[in-house]
Write a protein that holds these residues in place. Structure first.
Motif, short mmCIF file in Angstrom:
data_model
loop_
_atom_site.label_atom_id
_atom_site.label_comp_id
_atom_site.label_asym_id
_atom_site.label_seq_id
_atom_site.Cartn_x
_atom_site.Cartn_y
_atom_site.Cartn_z
N ARG A 80 40.65 -29.49 -21.69
CA ARG A 80 40.92 -30.90 -21.40
C ARG A 80 40.48 -31.81 -22.55
N GLY A 121 34.47 -35.22 -14.26
CA GLY A 121 35.76 -35.69 -13.74
C GLY A 121 36.88 -34.69 -13.96
N TYR A 122 36.82 -33.95 -15.06
CA TYR A 122 37.82 -32.90 -15.29
C TYR A 122 37.72 -31.84 -14.19
N GLN A 124 36.51 -32.37 -11.17
CA GLN A 124 36.97 -33.00 -9.93
C GLN A 124 38.50 -32.95 -9.85
N GLY A 125 39.14 -33.22 -10.97
CA GLY A 125 40.60 -33.17 -11.02
C GLY A 125 41.14 -31.78 -10.74
N GLU A 126 40.44 -30.78 -11.24
CA GLU A 126 40.86 -29.39 -11.00
C GLU A 126 40.72 -29.03 -9.52
N ALA A 128 40.92 -31.13 -7.04
CA ALA A 128 42.00 -31.85 -6.36
C ALA A 128 43.32 -31.10 -6.52
N GLU A 129 43.57 -30.56 -7.70
CA GLU A 129 44.79 -29.78 -7.94
C GLU A 129 44.80 -28.51 -7.10
N ARG A 132 45.69 -29.41 -3.63
CA ARG A 132 47.13 -29.67 -3.55
C ARG A 132 47.91 -28.36 -3.47
#
Length: 137
Positions: A80, A121-122, A124-126, A128-129, A132
């Motif tokens: 990232r 945050g990276y 956290q984004g992972e 969330a993905e 999903r």
């Protein structure tokens, strides 16, 4: 274990990790801002938060500096940062210094905390993905 079970276990593990890091960063930020009493944070809890973040940074810094291959989490952050055009080796060096400061119970700056929050945050984004992907199954 089915692939759905593996994904669910992985999400749970990663969510716990991200949650712990996020709460630790909040505690460290509260100390910096003089808000520990408002959040009912004891010196012991602040010390635990600093240790957790220092451990995270100590495992990440060598990967960003190119000294270690690292695990999945560290590789994600490296990727990232690279995609974002940020020099991973600079982050690695900064994170080594920050980890050392935390181990000495020294205060970090808001800018340093923001830099750590960026890489968390990276993660956290992972997570969330991954959630999903789980929901799409």
């Amino acid at each position: 274990m089915s692939s759905l079970g593996q994904l669910s276990w992985r999400i749970s593990k990663n969510l716990k990790r991200v949650d712990g890091l996020t709460k630790s960063l909040i505690a460290i930020r509260a100390e910096l801002l003089g808000k520990t009493e408002a959040l009912k944070l004891t010196p012991e809890l602040i010390g635990q938060a600093k240790a957790k973040v220092a451990n995270f940074l100590e495992s990440l810094a060598p990967v960003l500096e190119g000294k270690n291959g690292g695990g999945e989490e560290q590789k994600l952050i490296l990727q990232r940062l690279t995609i974002g055009g940020r020099p991973p080796s600079d982050y690695g060096s900064d994170f080594s210094d920050m980890a050392a400061a935390l181990r000495k119970n020294a205060a970090l700056t808001i800018e340093q905390l923001n830099k750590i929050s960026e890489v968390v945050g990276y993660l956290q984004g992972e997570v969330a993905e991954e959630v999903r992907r789980l929901r799409s199954r």
